[in-house]
Design a protein around this motif. Structure first.
Motif, PDB file in Angstrom:
ATOM      1  N   ILE A  96      80.692  32.571 -39.962  1.00 37.43           N
ATOM      2  CA  ILE A  96      79.773  32.636 -41.101  1.00 37.43           C
ATOM      3  C   ILE A  96      78.453  33.332 -40.770  1.00 37.43           C
ATOM      4  N   GLY A  97      78.231  33.619 -39.474  1.00 36.77           N
ATOM      5  CA  GLY A  97      76.954  34.208 -39.078  1.00 36.77           C
ATOM      6  C   GLY A  97      77.018  35.620 -38.548  1.00 36.77           C
ATOM      7  N   GLY A  98      78.221  36.104 -38.221  1.00 34.54           N
ATOM      8  CA  GLY A  98      78.343  37.461 -37.706  1.00 34.54           C
ATOM      9  C   GLY A  98      78.019  37.606 -36.228  1.00 34.54           C
ATOM     10  N   ASP A  99      77.765  36.497 -35.539  1.00 35.35           N
ATOM     11  CA  ASP A  99      77.462  36.497 -34.113  1.00 35.35           C
ATOM     12  C   ASP A  99      77.584  35.052 -33.649  1.00 35.35           C
ATOM     13  N   TYR A 100      77.934  34.856 -32.361  1.00 35.75           N
ATOM     14  CA  TYR A 100      77.958  33.482 -31.862  1.00 35.75           C
ATOM     15  C   TYR A 100      76.703  33.152 -31.068  1.00 35.75           C
ATOM     16  N   TYR A 101      75.765  34.093 -31.027  1.00 34.46           N
ATOM     17  CA  TYR A 101      74.422  33.880 -30.505  1.00 34.46           C
ATOM     18  C   TYR A 101      74.400  33.236 -29.127  1.00 34.46           C
ATOM     19  N   GLY A 102      75.322  33.657 -28.286  1.00 33.75           N
ATOM     20  CA  GLY A 102      75.335  33.210 -26.900  1.00 33.75           C
ATOM     21  C   GLY A 102      75.958  31.851 -26.665  1.00 33.75           C
ATOM     22  N   ILE A 103      76.369  31.157 -27.708  1.00 31.17           N
ATOM     23  CA  ILE A 103      76.984  29.834 -27.554  1.00 31.17           C
ATOM     24  C   ILE A 103      78.367  29.997 -26.920  1.00 31.17           C
ATOM     25  N   GLN A 104      78.611  29.301 -25.824  1.00 27.19           N
ATOM     26  CA  GLN A 104      79.877  29.430 -25.118  1.00 27.19           C
ATOM     27  C   GLN A 104      80.440  28.066 -24.729  1.00 27.19           C
ATOM     28  N   ASP A 105      80.171  27.060 -25.567  1.00 30.12           N
ATOM     29  CA  ASP A 105      80.674  25.722 -25.299  1.00 30.12           C
ATOM     30  C   ASP A 105      80.787  24.977 -26.624  1.00 30.12           C
ATOM     31  N   ASP A 106      81.204  23.727 -26.572  1.00 33.54           N
ATOM     32  CA  ASP A 106      81.346  22.891 -27.761  1.00 33.54           C
ATOM     33  C   ASP A 106      80.282  21.804 -27.820  1.00 33.54           C
ATOM     34  N   ASN A 107      79.116  22.062 -27.237  1.00 30.77           N
ATOM     35  CA  ASN A 107      78.051  21.071 -27.207  1.00 30.77           C
ATOM     36  C   ASN A 107      77.480  20.812 -28.602  1.00 30.77           C
ATOM     37  N   GLN A 108      76.712  19.707 -28.722  1.00 26.80           N
ATOM     38  CA  GLN A 108      76.147  19.360 -30.016  1.00 26.80           C
ATOM     39  C   GLN A 108      75.219  20.461 -30.533  1.00 26.80           C
ATOM     40  N   PHE A 109      75.144  20.573 -31.844  1.00 25.81           N
ATOM     41  CA  PHE A 109      74.379  21.634 -32.492  1.00 25.81           C
ATOM     42  C   PHE A 109      72.884  21.574 -32.183  1.00 25.81           C
ATOM     43  N   TYR A 110      72.356  20.424 -31.772  1.00 20.00           N
ATOM     44  CA  TYR A 110      70.924  20.297 -31.500  1.00 20.00           C
ATOM     45  C   TYR A 110      70.581  20.645 -30.056  1.00 20.00           C
ATOM     46  N   CYS A 111      71.569  20.939 -29.231  1.00 21.00           N
ATOM     47  CA  CYS A 111      71.337  21.142 -27.801  1.00 21.00           C
ATOM     48  C   CYS A 111      70.499  22.382 -27.516  1.00 21.00           C
ATOM     49  N   THR A 112      69.644  22.249 -26.497  1.00 22.69           N
ATOM     50  CA  THR A 112      68.838  23.357 -25.987  1.00 22.69           C
ATOM     51  C   THR A 112      68.985  23.397 -24.478  1.00 22.69           C
ATOM     52  N   PRO A 113      68.643  24.498 -23.840  1.00 22.20           N
ATOM     53  CA  PRO A 113      68.714  24.541 -22.378  1.00 22.20           C
ATOM     54  C   PRO A 113      67.898  23.437 -21.714  1.00 22.20           C
ATOM     55  N   ALA A 114      66.778  23.056 -22.328  1.00 20.44           N
ATOM     56  CA  ALA A 114      65.933  22.013 -21.753  1.00 20.44           C
ATOM     57  C   ALA A 114      66.624  20.651 -21.744  1.00 20.44           C
ATOM     58  N   MET A 115      67.626  20.472 -22.594  1.00 14.06           N
ATOM     59  CA  MET A 115      68.329  19.196 -22.687  1.00 14.06           C
ATOM     60  C   MET A 115      69.575  19.156 -21.808  1.00 14.06           C
ATOM     61  N   ALA A 123      75.266  19.161 -21.550  1.00 17.09           N
ATOM     62  CA  ALA A 123      75.476  19.654 -20.189  1.00 17.09           C
ATOM     63  C   ALA A 123      75.958  21.096 -20.202  1.00 17.09           C
ATOM     64  N   GLY A 124      75.309  21.931 -19.418  1.00 17.56           N
ATOM     65  CA  GLY A 124      75.701  23.329 -19.324  1.00 17.56           C
ATOM     66  C   GLY A 124      75.132  24.223 -20.407  1.00 17.56           C
ATOM     67  N   THR A 125      74.342  23.674 -21.315  1.00 21.01           N
ATOM     68  CA  THR A 125      73.776  24.469 -22.410  1.00 21.01           C
ATOM     69  C   THR A 125      72.847  25.552 -21.868  1.00 21.01           C
ATOM     70  N   THR A 126      73.064  26.765 -22.309  1.00 21.94           N
ATOM     71  CA  THR A 126      72.235  27.889 -21.843  1.00 21.94           C
ATOM     72  C   THR A 126      71.446  28.548 -22.964  1.00 21.94           C
ATOM     73  N   VAL A 127      71.798  28.263 -24.218  1.00 21.08           N
ATOM     74  CA  VAL A 127      71.066  28.826 -25.361  1.00 21.08           C
ATOM     75  C   VAL A 127      70.901  27.728 -26.412  1.00 21.08           C
ATOM     76  N   ASP A 128      69.916  27.889 -27.274  1.00 23.79           N
ATOM     77  CA  ASP A 128      69.740  26.943 -28.373  1.00 23.79           C
ATOM     78  C   ASP A 128      70.975  26.963 -29.280  1.00 23.79           C
ATOM     79  N   HIS A 129      71.477  25.786 -29.617  1.00 20.27           N
ATOM     80  CA  HIS A 129      72.658  25.704 -30.474  1.00 20.27           C
ATOM     81  C   HIS A 129      72.310  25.595 -31.951  1.00 20.27           C
ATOM     82  N   THR A 130      71.025  25.440 -32.264  1.00 16.95           N
ATOM     83  CA  THR A 130      70.561  25.602 -33.639  1.00 16.95           C
ATOM     84  C   THR A 130      69.975  27.000 -33.738  1.00 16.95           C
ATOM     85  N   VAL A 131      70.547  27.803 -34.610  1.00 18.51           N
ATOM     86  CA  VAL A 131      70.204  29.216 -34.716  1.00 18.51           C
ATOM     87  C   VAL A 131      69.317  29.438 -35.942  1.00 18.51           C
TER      88      VAL A 131
END
Length: 360
Positions: A96-115, A123-131
Motif C-alpha cells: 500500500i506504500g510503494g516501498d518497504y522503507y527498510g523494514i526487514q522483519d516482523d517486529n511491532q509497528f511501533y519499534c525503533t532502533p532505540a528500542m 529485537a534487531g530493529t534497524t529502522v523505524d517501523h512507523t513510517v
C-alpha cells in the motif's frame, strides 16, 4: 516469522500519539497520464485479498486448492508475479506504500532502533517501523474516496487503547488471542505502519463486516481483506499442516469471492477482486530470480488472480513480470490517483491486460 515475547513498556493511545500528518502533503513520483502503459479504465471498487507464504507451484495444479485453480482458469492469472522481499510485514507495507522503507522483519509497528535492546518485540530493529509517508489509503482519502481493512479474528477494541508493550490491545495487539495461537497478527495490518492511518480504527474492522457493507451498498472503493493465520495459509498454534492450510485458505477465498460477486454492488460499474500472496514459502529466499521489475532478489514467485465484473469473463494468462508495486500502480491508476514511491518507477509495469474491461 520468529515469535517474540512481549516486553514491558506500555504506551497509552492519545490523540497526540496518533495524530495524522496532513494528507495534503502527499508526494507522488508521477501521474497516471505519464505512464503510456496504463489503461484508461476507472474502477469503483477493488477488493484485495492478501494470503500468506505460499509459492506459485504450491497452488497452481494443487488438488487441495480446487477453488483457486478454478478461478485461475476462468479469470486473469499473473504467472510471473513476485513479492518484493521477505518476511511478511515489509510486503504488506510495500503493497500500500510503494516501498518497504527498510523494514526487514516482523517486529511491532511501533519499534525503533532505540528500542532494539529494550523491547524483545523490537529485537534487531534497524529502522523505524512507523513510517511518516503517504499510502494508498491517504491518497483515497485526499481524493474523497473510501478505504477499509477487513481482518479476520480482529481483536476487540476496549475503551482504553494501548499501542505498545504487553498491554497493547485492539488492532495494536501483537498476536491474538495469544502468541502460541496467533490468529490475528499486527504484522499483517499495514495501516498500523503508517502514521496517517494507524489511528483510523473505524477503518479497521472484522472481516464479517464485509457482507454487511455489501448488503448496505457501503463497500469502500478499496478493501484489503486479511484472513487470520489459520485461513491465509500461514499457520499458527492448532493449524500447521500444509495441506490443511491450503485447503482452508482455498475455502475462505471461495466464500469471500462468492459473497462479493452475489452483491448488487458487484454488478454496478467497474469492480475487481485481486487475490495475491505476500511472499512465497522461503524455498528460494536470497536466490537470484525471486523478484522482478529491476530487482534480482525479491519475495519469491506467488500466484495473483484478478477477477473483474465483466459481462463475459475473459481467461487471461499474463506472463509479464509483476510485483506488489505493479499492483499498487494499477490500483492507483484505476482510482485516478498519482503513483507513490516505486509504483512510479519506469521499470514497474502496470497490470494493464488483467484490469482491462470489455463491458458493454
Amino acid at each position: 516469522m520468529k515469535r517474540k515475547t512481549i516486553a514491558a513498556g506500555v504506551a497509552v493511545l492519545t490523540a497526540a500519539v496518533l495524530a495524522a500528518s496532513p494528507v495534503s502533503s502527499l508526494a507522488v513520483t508521477s501521474h497516471p497520464s505519464e505512464d503510456a502503459a496504463s489503461h484508461s479504465v476507472r474502477y469503483q471498487h477493488i477488493v484485495e485479498i492478501m494470503m500468506e507464504n505460499t509459492s506459485y507451484s504450491s497452488i497452481i495444479g494443487n488438488a487441495a486448492a480446487p477453488h483457486l485453480n478454478a478461478l485461475a482458469n476462468r479469470y486473469g492469472l499473473a504467472t510471473n508475479y513476485y513479492g518484493v522481499t521477505h518476511p511478511s510485514e515489509p510486503n504488506y507495507v510495500a503493497n500500500i506504500g510503494g516501498d518497504y522503507y527498510g523494514i526487514q522483519d516482523d517486529n511491532q509497528f511501533y519499534c525503533t532502533p532505540a528500542m532494539a535492546t529494550s523491547d524483545p518485540m523490537c529485537a534487531g530493529t534497524t529502522v523505524d517501523h512507523t513510517v511518516n509517508r503517504p499510502n494508498l489509503a491517504d491518497q483515497l482519502t485526499a481524493a474523497n474516496k473510501t478505504w477499509k481493512g477487513y481482518f479476520q479474528s480482529l481483536p476487540p477494541s476496549p475503551a482504553t487503547l494501548v499501542t505498545s508493550g504487553p498491554a497493547a490491545n485492539g488492532p495494536y495487539t501483537f498476536k491474538y488471542p495469544s502468541n502460541s495461537n496467533a490468529l490475528y497478527a499486527s504484522k499483517h495490518n499495514p495501516f498500523l505502519n503508517f502514521r496517517n492511518t494507524q489511528g483510523a480504527l473505524d477503518n479497521m474492522v472484522p472481516d464479517t463486516q464485509l457482507a454487511s457493507d455489501l448488503a448496505h451498498r457501503t463497500l469502500p472503493n478499496y478493501s484489503l481483506v486479511v484472513p487470520d493465520q489459520c485461513h491465509d495459509m500461514h499457520g499458527t498454534g492448532p493449524c500447521s499442516d500444509t495441506t490443511g492450510l491450503i485447503s482452508a485458505g482455498d475455502s475462505y477465498v471461495n466464500d469471500m469471492v462468492k459473497t462479493i460477486m452475489a452483491s448488487q454492488t458487484w454488478r454496478q460499474g467497474n469492480n475487481a477482486i485481486v487475490i495475491t500472496w505476500d511472499e512465497d514459502d522461503y524455498s528460494d529466499s536470497g536466490q537470484p530470480g525471486t523478484g522482478c521489475c529491476g530487482s534480482t532478489v525479491g519475495g519469491g514467485h506467488v500466484v495473483t488472480i484478478v477477477i473483474t465484473n465483466q459481462k463475459h469473463p475473459r481467461h487471461i494468462i499474463d506472463n509479464t513480470g509483476y510485483n506488489h508495486y505493479s499492483l499498487l500502480k494499477t490500483m492507483e491508476h484505476a482510482f485516478g490517483l498519482g503513483y507513490l514511491a516505486h509504483a512510479g518507477d519506469s521499470s514497474v509495469p502496470a497490470m494493464t491486460r488483467l484490469f482491462r474491461t470489455n463491458k458493454h
